[in-house]
Each structure stands twice: as C-alpha cells, then as structure tokens.
Design a protein around this motif. Structure first.
Motif, PDB file in Angstrom:
ATOM      1  N   LYS A   2       0.837  -1.199   0.000  1.00 43.30           N
ATOM      2  CA  LYS A   2       0.000   0.000   0.000  1.00 43.30           C
ATOM      3  C   LYS A   2       0.870   1.246   0.000  1.00 43.30           C
ATOM      4  CE  LYS A   2      -3.827   2.483   0.901  1.00 43.30           C
ATOM      5  NZ  LYS A   2      -3.606   3.713   0.192  1.00 43.30           N
ATOM      6  N   SER A  20       2.833 -10.059  -6.380  1.00 43.49           N
ATOM      7  CA  SER A  20       3.704 -10.449  -5.272  1.00 43.49           C
ATOM      8  C   SER A  20       4.186 -11.870  -5.496  1.00 43.49           C
ATOM      9  CB  SER A  20       2.972 -10.336  -3.932  1.00 43.49           C
ATOM     10  OG  SER A  20       2.059 -11.385  -3.787  1.00 43.49           O
ATOM     11  N   ASP A  23       1.029 -14.961  -1.826  1.00 40.76           N
ATOM     12  CA  ASP A  23      -0.196 -14.498  -1.168  1.00 40.76           C
ATOM     13  C   ASP A  23      -0.419 -15.449   0.001  1.00 40.76           C
ATOM     14  OD1 ASP A  23      -2.702 -13.793  -0.295  1.00 40.76           O
ATOM     15  OD2 ASP A  23      -3.720 -14.207  -2.177  1.00 40.76           O
ATOM     16  N   ASN A  26      -4.496 -13.604   3.088  1.00 36.42           N
ATOM     17  CA  ASN A  26      -5.268 -12.527   3.694  1.00 36.42           C
ATOM     18  C   ASN A  26      -6.167 -11.904   2.637  1.00 36.42           C
ATOM     19  OD1 ASN A  26      -6.298 -10.300   4.944  1.00 36.42           O
ATOM     20  ND2 ASN A  26      -4.329  -9.446   5.556  1.00 36.42           N
ATOM     21  N   HIS A  29      -6.735  -7.213   1.601  1.00 34.14           N
ATOM     22  CA  HIS A  29      -5.550  -6.487   1.169  1.00 34.14           C
ATOM     23  C   HIS A  29      -5.769  -4.989   1.351  1.00 34.14           C
ATOM     24  CE1 HIS A  29      -3.866 -10.136  -0.385  1.00 34.14           C
ATOM     25  NE2 HIS A  29      -4.944 -10.360  -1.107  1.00 34.14           N
ATOM     26  N   PHE A  35      -4.856  -8.001  -7.983  1.00 32.17           N
ATOM     27  CA  PHE A  35      -3.736  -8.621  -7.291  1.00 32.17           C
ATOM     28  C   PHE A  35      -3.377  -9.942  -7.959  1.00 32.17           C
ATOM     29  CE2 PHE A  35      -2.416 -11.212  -3.427  1.00 32.17           C
ATOM     30  CZ  PHE A  35      -1.129 -10.709  -3.412  1.00 32.17           C
TER      31      PHE A  35
END
Length: 69
Positions: A2, A20, A23, A26, A29, A35
């Motif tokens: 973020k 990423s 993951d 979660n 986000h 994502f």
C-alpha cells in the motif's frame, strides 16, 4: 505494498495492478488494485490468547525493511 502504491501515485504514476511472490491468504488487502500472486499459501494464524509463542513472551513481529537505516 500500500505504501509503495501511494508513493507511485503521489509521484504521478498510475498503479494498474499489484504482483507479489506469495499471497499468504489474507483476503483484506490494503490496496484496491487487481492482485496477482505467483504462489498462494494458506498460513495459519492465532489470536494472541491462543498463540503459544505469545503465551511464552516470544516476540513474533519485526519492523520491516523500511525501518533500516
């Protein structure tokens, strides 16, 4: 993530997605872009009163790399 998204947008950039390596499952986000993780892992978590490390007083957090000098 973020924080990086905010920095890019503050500099005039346009964040179109987030990628990423992992993951950890979660669903909440902190970013509002699509994502794309390379790997999804289910990582268990516990409430502090259920965590054996917490009960023993073992520190389980770290400040992260942005605190390095």
């Amino acid at each position: 993530v973020k924080e990086v998204c905010d920095l890019v947008e503050a500099a005039g950039g346009n964040v179109v997605a987030v990628c990423s390596m992992i993951d950890r499952g979660n669903k909440n986000h902190a970013f509002d872009k699509p994502f794309y993780p390379l790997l999804k892992l289910s990582v268990p978590s516990w409430l502090p009163d259920e965590c054996e490390l917490c009960k023993k007083g073992v520190p389980i957090d770290s400040p992260g790399s942005h605190f390095l000098k």
